[in-house]
Motif scaffolding. Structure first.
Motif, PDB file in Angstrom:
ATOM      1  N   ILE A  32       0.838  -1.209   0.000  1.00 55.03           N
ATOM      2  CA  ILE A  32       0.000   0.000   0.000  1.00 55.03           C
ATOM      3  C   ILE A  32       0.869   1.253   0.000  1.00 55.03           C
ATOM      4  CG2 ILE A  32      -1.646   1.331   1.389  1.00 55.03           C
ATOM      5  CD1 ILE A  32      -2.794  -1.459   2.273  1.00 55.03           C
ATOM      6  N   GLN A  33       1.905   1.265   0.849  1.00 53.73           N
ATOM      7  CA  GLN A  33       2.808   2.417   0.899  1.00 53.73           C
ATOM      8  C   GLN A  33       3.523   2.615  -0.430  1.00 53.73           C
ATOM      9  OE1 GLN A  33       5.729   2.488   3.974  1.00 53.73           O
ATOM     10  NE2 GLN A  33       4.229   2.261   5.610  1.00 53.73           N
ATOM     11  N   LEU A  34       4.054   1.531  -0.964  1.00 58.23           N
ATOM     12  CA  LEU A  34       4.802   1.620  -2.221  1.00 58.23           C
ATOM     13  C   LEU A  34       3.904   2.088  -3.355  1.00 58.23           C
ATOM     14  CD1 LEU A  34       7.406   1.263  -3.768  1.00 58.23           C
ATOM     15  CD2 LEU A  34       6.900  -1.187  -3.958  1.00 58.23           C
ATOM     16  N   ALA A  35       2.707   1.550  -3.443  1.00 59.18           N
ATOM     17  CA  ALA A  35       1.768   1.982  -4.487  1.00 59.18           C
ATOM     18  C   ALA A  35       1.456   3.472  -4.334  1.00 59.18           C
ATOM     19  CB  ALA A  35       0.486   1.161  -4.427  1.00 59.18           C
ATOM     20  N   GLY A  36       1.308   3.932  -3.110  1.00 60.32           N
ATOM     21  CA  GLY A  36       1.034   5.350  -2.876  1.00 60.32           C
ATOM     22  C   GLY A  36       2.175   6.250  -3.307  1.00 60.32           C
ATOM     23  N   LEU A  38       4.544   5.516  -5.502  1.00 59.42           N
ATOM     24  CA  LEU A  38       4.671   5.448  -6.960  1.00 59.42           C
ATOM     25  C   LEU A  38       3.544   6.212  -7.655  1.00 59.42           C
ATOM     26  CD1 LEU A  38       5.834   1.746  -7.476  1.00 59.42           C
ATOM     27  CD2 LEU A  38       7.224   3.825  -7.625  1.00 59.42           C
ATOM     28  N   ALA A  39       2.343   6.176  -7.099  1.00 62.18           N
ATOM     29  CA  ALA A  39       1.227   6.934  -7.682  1.00 62.18           C
ATOM     30  C   ALA A  39       1.483   8.434  -7.565  1.00 62.18           C
ATOM     31  CB  ALA A  39      -0.086   6.556  -7.001  1.00 62.18           C
ATOM     32  N   ALA A  40       2.033   8.867  -6.444  1.00 63.75           N
ATOM     33  CA  ALA A  40       2.372  10.290  -6.282  1.00 63.75           C
ATOM     34  C   ALA A  40       3.476  10.681  -7.263  1.00 63.75           C
ATOM     35  CB  ALA A  40       2.809  10.564  -4.845  1.00 63.75           C
ATOM     36  N   LEU A  41       4.463   9.807  -7.438  1.00 63.19           N
ATOM     37  CA  LEU A  41       5.530  10.061  -8.412  1.00 63.19           C
ATOM     38  C   LEU A  41       4.950  10.125  -9.823  1.00 63.19           C
ATOM     39  CD1 LEU A  41       8.492  10.428  -9.150  1.00 63.19           C
ATOM     40  CD2 LEU A  41       8.761   7.934  -8.986  1.00 63.19           C
ATOM     41  N   LEU A  42       3.990   9.269 -10.124  1.00 59.22           N
ATOM     42  CA  LEU A  42       3.325   9.298 -11.424  1.00 59.22           C
ATOM     43  C   LEU A  42       2.604  10.626 -11.638  1.00 59.22           C
ATOM     44  CD1 LEU A  42       2.340   8.012 -14.063  1.00 59.22           C
ATOM     45  CD2 LEU A  42       0.540   6.889 -12.731  1.00 59.22           C
ATOM     46  N   ALA A  43       1.935  11.130 -10.611  1.00 58.64           N
ATOM     47  CA  ALA A  43       1.227  12.407 -10.735  1.00 58.64           C
ATOM     48  C   ALA A  43       2.207  13.546 -11.042  1.00 58.64           C
ATOM     49  CB  ALA A  43       0.450  12.701  -9.455  1.00 58.64           C
ATOM     50  N   VAL A  44       3.344  13.563 -10.356  1.00 55.04           N
ATOM     51  CA  VAL A  44       4.345  14.604 -10.619  1.00 55.04           C
ATOM     52  C   VAL A  44       4.948  14.414 -12.014  1.00 55.04           C
ATOM     53  CG1 VAL A  44       6.552  15.582  -9.857  1.00 55.04           C
ATOM     54  CG2 VAL A  44       4.836  14.939  -8.172  1.00 55.04           C
ATOM     55  N   THR A  45       5.153  13.173 -12.408  1.00 56.48           N
ATOM     56  CA  THR A  45       5.671  12.890 -13.747  1.00 56.48           C
ATOM     57  C   THR A  45       4.692  13.396 -14.806  1.00 56.48           C
ATOM     58  OG1 THR A  45       6.878  10.963 -12.934  1.00 56.48           O
ATOM     59  CG2 THR A  45       6.472  11.060 -15.303  1.00 56.48           C
ATOM     60  N   ASP A  46       3.400  13.194 -14.583  1.00 62.93           N
ATOM     61  CA  ASP A  46       2.396  13.706 -15.519  1.00 62.93           C
ATOM     62  C   ASP A  46       2.420  15.231 -15.572  1.00 62.93           C
ATOM     63  OD1 ASP A  46       1.519  11.234 -16.430  1.00 62.93           O
ATOM     64  OD2 ASP A  46      -0.160  11.114 -15.014  1.00 62.93           O
ATOM     65  N   GLU A  47       2.649  15.862 -14.425  1.00 62.32           N
ATOM     66  CA  GLU A  47       2.759  17.328 -14.413  1.00 62.32           C
ATOM     67  C   GLU A  47       3.968  17.779 -15.223  1.00 62.32           C
ATOM     68  OE1 GLU A  47       2.065  19.579 -10.721  1.00 62.32           O
ATOM     69  OE2 GLU A  47       1.619  17.637  -9.815  1.00 62.32           O
ATOM     70  N   LEU A  48       5.082  17.093 -15.056  1.00 61.66           N
ATOM     71  CA  LEU A  48       6.280  17.432 -15.839  1.00 61.66           C
ATOM     72  C   LEU A  48       6.046  17.207 -17.326  1.00 61.66           C
ATOM     73  CD1 LEU A  48       9.032  15.966 -13.503  1.00 61.66           C
ATOM     74  CD2 LEU A  48       8.893  18.342 -14.283  1.00 61.66           C
ATOM     75  N   ARG A  49       5.334  16.137 -17.659  1.00 53.07           N
ATOM     76  CA  ARG A  49       5.023  15.856 -19.069  1.00 53.07           C
ATOM     77  C   ARG A  49       4.162  16.960 -19.661  1.00 53.07           C
ATOM     78  NH1 ARG A  49       1.880  10.885 -19.226  1.00 53.07           N
ATOM     79  NH2 ARG A  49       2.050  11.030 -21.475  1.00 53.07           N
ATOM     80  N   ALA A  50       3.229  17.489 -18.866  1.00 55.41           N
ATOM     81  CA  ALA A  50       2.367  18.568 -19.357  1.00 55.41           C
ATOM     82  C   ALA A  50       3.176  19.844 -19.582  1.00 55.41           C
ATOM     83  CB  ALA A  50       1.232  18.824 -18.366  1.00 55.41           C
ATOM     84  N   GLN A  67       3.541  -0.427 -12.562  1.00 55.19           N
ATOM     85  CA  GLN A  67       3.916  -0.867 -11.215  1.00 55.19           C
ATOM     86  C   GLN A  67       2.799  -0.596 -10.206  1.00 55.19           C
ATOM     87  OE1 GLN A  67       6.612  -2.647 -10.120  1.00 55.19           O
ATOM     88  NE2 GLN A  67       7.029  -2.869 -12.299  1.00 55.19           N
ATOM     89  N   VAL A  68       2.158   0.565 -10.321  1.00 51.57           N
ATOM     90  CA  VAL A  68       1.055   0.886  -9.412  1.00 51.57           C
ATOM     91  C   VAL A  68      -0.080  -0.116  -9.612  1.00 51.57           C
ATOM     92  CG1 VAL A  68      -0.701   2.601  -8.802  1.00 51.57           C
ATOM     93  CG2 VAL A  68       1.653   3.326  -9.213  1.00 51.57           C
ATOM     94  N   ALA A  69      -0.409  -0.402 -10.859  1.00 52.86           N
ATOM     95  CA  ALA A  69      -1.475  -1.369 -11.145  1.00 52.86           C
ATOM     96  C   ALA A  69      -1.115  -2.753 -10.599  1.00 52.86           C
ATOM     97  CB  ALA A  69      -1.738  -1.436 -12.648  1.00 52.86           C
ATOM     98  N   ARG A  70       0.139  -3.150 -10.744  1.00 49.49           N
ATOM     99  CA  ARG A  70       0.574  -4.450 -10.221  1.00 49.49           C
ATOM    100  C   ARG A  70       0.401  -4.508  -8.698  1.00 49.49           C
ATOM    101  NH1 ARG A  70       5.177  -6.179  -7.743  1.00 49.49           N
ATOM    102  NH2 ARG A  70       6.242  -4.218  -8.141  1.00 49.49           N
ATOM    103  N   LEU A  71       0.786  -3.449  -8.021  1.00 52.32           N
ATOM    104  CA  LEU A  71       0.690  -3.423  -6.560  1.00 52.32           C
ATOM    105  C   LEU A  71      -0.748  -3.311  -6.070  1.00 52.32           C
ATOM    106  CD1 LEU A  71       3.737  -1.113  -5.964  1.00 52.32           C
ATOM    107  CD2 LEU A  71       3.535  -3.487  -5.167  1.00 52.32           C
ATOM    108  N   ARG A  72      -1.627  -2.795  -6.917  1.00 59.14           N
ATOM    109  CA  ARG A  72      -3.040  -2.637  -6.550  1.00 59.14           C
ATOM    110  C   ARG A  72      -3.907  -3.715  -7.188  1.00 59.14           C
ATOM    111  NH1 ARG A  72      -3.713   3.914  -7.130  1.00 59.14           N
ATOM    112  NH2 ARG A  72      -2.623   4.457  -5.198  1.00 59.14           N
ATOM    113  N   PRO A  77      -3.940   3.338 -11.798  1.00 57.12           N
ATOM    114  CA  PRO A  77      -3.950   4.557 -10.987  1.00 57.12           C
ATOM    115  C   PRO A  77      -4.791   5.648 -11.642  1.00 57.12           C
ATOM    116  CG  PRO A  77      -1.879   4.358 -12.150  1.00 57.12           C
ATOM    117  CD  PRO A  77      -2.642   3.093 -12.407  1.00 57.12           C
ATOM    118  N   ALA A  78      -5.384   6.484 -10.824  1.00 54.67           N
ATOM    119  CA  ALA A  78      -6.122   7.644 -11.341  1.00 54.67           C
ATOM    120  C   ALA A  78      -5.116   8.645 -11.879  1.00 54.67           C
ATOM    121  CB  ALA A  78      -6.949   8.278 -10.230  1.00 54.67           C
ATOM    122  N   ARG A  79      -5.414   9.185 -13.038  1.00 51.17           N
ATOM    123  CA  ARG A  79      -4.489  10.142 -13.652  1.00 51.17           C
ATOM    124  C   ARG A  79      -5.262  11.353 -14.134  1.00 51.17           C
ATOM    125  NH1 ARG A  79      -0.446   6.786 -17.428  1.00 51.17           N
ATOM    126  NH2 ARG A  79       0.674   8.750 -17.395  1.00 51.17           N
TER     127      ARG A  79
END
Length: 138
Positions: A32-36, A38-50, A67-72, A77-79
């Motif tokens: 749960i911690q790791l997925a969280g 990685l999901a937060a890192l994904l959100a920041v990565t999406d911001e950088l991509r934008a 990885q988030v999907a695998r852990l969940r 993940p919501a994006r």
């Protein structure tokens, strides 16, 4: 001075743990911690991509989402594509570097090699981006 405790603990009873209270294993908690992280890192990565689209960030975002999907257990993940916060690219890279570091610590503690490698790669990428920005500003 202090009011005495009047209710029984929900965590345990005289007979042992309360069967109605959900219990998770250490591994489940770490997932749960790791997925969280990685999901937060994904959100920041999406911001950088934008802010500044790049193939490296696109690949990183897809790997993070996997990885988030695998852990969940397969739940994606919501994006929020295109969502941006104020603060600039340097602040986003610093935040991403910190999140990747947290993910690396948790991945190492649960011996998740794939997530640990991904987190370490993202740390390196964001550190390099910060260094390049610093060199460009001098």
């Amino acid at each position: 001075m202090y009011e005495p405790i009047r209710a029984k603990s929900v965590h345990s009873t005289v007979d042992g743990p309360n069967p109605d209270f959900p219990h998770r294993s250490r591994e489940e908690e770490l997932d749960i911690q790791l997925a969280g992280h990685l999901a937060a890192l994904l959100a920041v990565t999406d911001e950088l991509r934008a802010a500044a689209p790049s193939a490296d960030l696109d690949v990183a975002a897809e790997r993070l989402a996997e990885q988030v999907a695998r852990l969940r257990d397969g739940r994606a993940p919501a994006r929020l594509p295109g969502a941006r916060r104020e603060g600039g690219a340097a602040a986003l890279h610093r935040r991403a570097h910190a999140l990747a570091g947290r993910a690396l610590v948790v991945a190492a503690s649960r011996a998740d090699t794939a997530a640990a490698i991904l987190a370490a790669e993202r740390m390196d990428a964001h550190a390099a981006a910060l260094e390049a920005r610093e060199l460009a500003s001098h």
